[in-house]
Scaffold this active site. Structure first.
Site, PDB file in Angstrom:
ATOM      1  N   GLY A  98       3.583   0.848   5.270  1.00  0.00           N
ATOM      2  CA  GLY A  98       4.663   1.602   5.890  1.00  0.00           C
ATOM      3  C   GLY A  98       4.373   2.046   7.305  1.00  0.00           C
ATOM      4  N   ALA A 110       0.863  -1.184   0.000  1.00  0.00           N
ATOM      5  CA  ALA A 110       0.000   0.000   0.000  1.00  0.00           C
ATOM      6  C   ALA A 110       0.896   1.229   0.000  1.00  0.00           C
ATOM      7  CB  ALA A 110      -0.909  -0.012   1.223  1.00  0.00           C
ATOM      8  N   CYS A 151      -5.659  14.101   6.265  1.00  0.00           N
ATOM      9  CA  CYS A 151      -5.335  14.307   4.850  1.00  0.00           C
ATOM     10  C   CYS A 151      -6.346  15.178   4.114  1.00  0.00           C
ATOM     11  CB  CYS A 151      -5.189  12.955   4.153  1.00  0.00           C
ATOM     12  SG  CYS A 151      -6.700  11.963   4.048  1.00  0.00           S
ATOM     13  N   LEU A 209      -4.142   4.421  -3.492  1.00  0.00           N
ATOM     14  CA  LEU A 209      -5.571   4.725  -3.510  1.00  0.00           C
ATOM     15  C   LEU A 209      -5.777   6.222  -3.735  1.00  0.00           C
ATOM     16  CD1 LEU A 209      -6.753   2.636  -0.431  1.00  0.00           C
ATOM     17  CD2 LEU A 209      -6.546   1.918  -2.824  1.00  0.00           C
ATOM     18  N   ASP A 222       7.831   6.385   3.777  1.00  0.00           N
ATOM     19  CA  ASP A 222       7.724   5.134   4.531  1.00  0.00           C
ATOM     20  C   ASP A 222       7.310   3.958   3.646  1.00  0.00           C
ATOM     21  OD1 ASP A 222       8.384   6.489   6.908  1.00  0.00           O
ATOM     22  OD2 ASP A 222       6.297   7.082   7.192  1.00  0.00           O
ATOM     23  N   CYS A 270     -10.015   5.045   8.481  1.00  0.00           N
ATOM     24  CA  CYS A 270      -9.452   4.822   7.158  1.00  0.00           C
ATOM     25  C   CYS A 270      -8.683   3.505   7.122  1.00  0.00           C
ATOM     26  CB  CYS A 270      -8.542   5.976   6.777  1.00  0.00           C
ATOM     27  SG  CYS A 270      -7.824   5.833   5.121  1.00  0.00           S
TER      28      CYS A 270
END
Length: 378
Positions: free
Chosen positions: A142, A24, A214, A50, A30, A118
């Site tokens: 990460g 991912a 985010c 994503l 990371d 999330c």
């Protein structure tokens, strides 16, 4: 596959070149280092990023996770290391599973932690299923947390206490944990991660860490909620704990438990803090700092990762965190069923708010035992 085949570095009885790993990739340093390290070890790496929201919309911000720049950076890392990279449109899923609940929780007077939702509902549910559809043997991220094998796969705090993300991963289920891998959890600090990125010549080696949530530009929660729920910021009274009006506010969504600044109440003998929010009455309730101290914390939606069932005992002695930045403090966990409990904090905490998480740890070690959501029961 022979039973005596040695385990690879991911704990899977296959040679690395026969082990498919979906990484991912957020576009940050990371997850980029995770992908690069695994690719160099010879694993069959597939990078997946994503798109969580329209990066051209007003909700996005420069440098935010999974915005346009980050997708570009993840793709560049994949090109540098020579593994395939895919971008998946999860915008609707992210809005329905994370953003909408974030807005509704604030409107209900809670203080939500959308990063946990999330991980729980997008990355470790939907993306994990996509990884399985790609015939991957595991999915790596990460995150700074350690996965160790005891009688079963366990989660432990990261070696670096500053970077430890166990608080945000408490809702990881045992089934998900069996499939997930966290290669960075053993590193001593972020400098070690950046050194690996530089060693591999990754274009994100010096990229700054993302800050705040985010999809919240500049940490302005109220502005995002007003955009998502027009008319949500209705004015109302600021009252003391006896109900006397001390002033006015321009929206409950602009306040959080423990807040002191921005109350605009003059002529007081002592500082006052937000001790409660009542969205139904549109009231912000304030009181002295002593009123913030909380000892009993009701929890629901508990995810339990212990070896015995949560309700197999009358009580558990655990370490707890009610916010991510503080070390675990001793507490007594009293189950009220398979997924509900009350926690007694032996040292009262200030500013405990509905919508936050209370996370459990081994009192004498580093193991994560799960956690639950604080609700309006006190």
């Amino acid at each position: 596959m022979p039973r005596d085949l040695p385990l690879n570095s991911l704990g899977i009885p296959k040679p690395p070149e026969e082990t498919r790993v979906v990484v991912a990739m957020s576009g940050g340093v990371d997850s980029s280092v995770v992908a690069a390290e695994l690719a160099l070890e010879g694993y069959d790496v597939i990078g997946v990023t994503l798109q969580l929201y329209d990066h051209g919309a007003a909700l996005a911000k420069k440098g935010a996770c999974c915005a346009g720049r980050d997708i570009h950076d993840a793709r560049r890392v994949a090109e540098t290391m020579g593994f395939p990279h895919y971008v998946l449109d999860y915008e609707n899923t992210f809005r329905e599973s994370v953003i909408d609940e974030f807005a509704d929780s604030y409107l209900g007077g809670a203080t939500p932690v959308p990063c946990i939702r999330c991980n729980e509902r997008v990355k470790f549910r939907d993306l994990l299923e996509t990884a399985k559809d790609l015939d991957a043997d595991c999915m790596a991220t990460g995150h700074y947390i350690r996965r160790e094998m005891g009688a079963k796969a366990e989660l432990h705090r990261a070696a670096d206490p500053i970077r430890d993300q166990s608080y945000f991963l408490f809702s990881t289920t045992q089934e998900q944990l069996d499939y997930l891998r966290f290669p960075l959890g053993h590193l001593p600090d972020k400098a070690a991660t950046r050194a690996l990125a530089a060693k591999h010549g990754l274009p994100v080696a010096d990229k700054p860490d993302s800050q705040d949530i985010c999809f919240v530009p500049n940490g302005n929660y109220a502005a995002v909620i007003e955009k998502l729920r027009p008319g949500a910021a209705e004015p109302g009274p600021i009252v003391d704990m006896e109900g006397r009006e001390l002033g006015r506010h321009d929206g409950v969504i602009r306040y959080t438990i423990g807040q002191r600044r921005g109350l605009n109440i003059g002529g007081l003998a002592e500082p006052l803090y937000v001790v409660k929010l009542d969205p139904d009455r549109r009231e912000v309730i304030v009181g002295p700092k002593s009123a913030l101290a909380t000892r009993l914390v009701p929890l629901r939606e508990i995810n339990w990762l212990g070896d015995a069932p949560l309700d197999s005992r009358a009580e558990w002695r655990v370490g707890t965190k009610v916010r991510s930045t503080k070390p675990p403090m001793e507490a007594i966990l009293r189950p009220l069923g398979p997924d509900a409990a009350e926690v007694e904090l032996l040292t009262p905490e200030e500013g405990v708010s509905p919508g936050q998480a209370c996370v459990f740890y081994d009192l004498d070690g580093t193991r994560l035992f799960g956690g639950g959501w604080i609700w309006r029961g006190y």
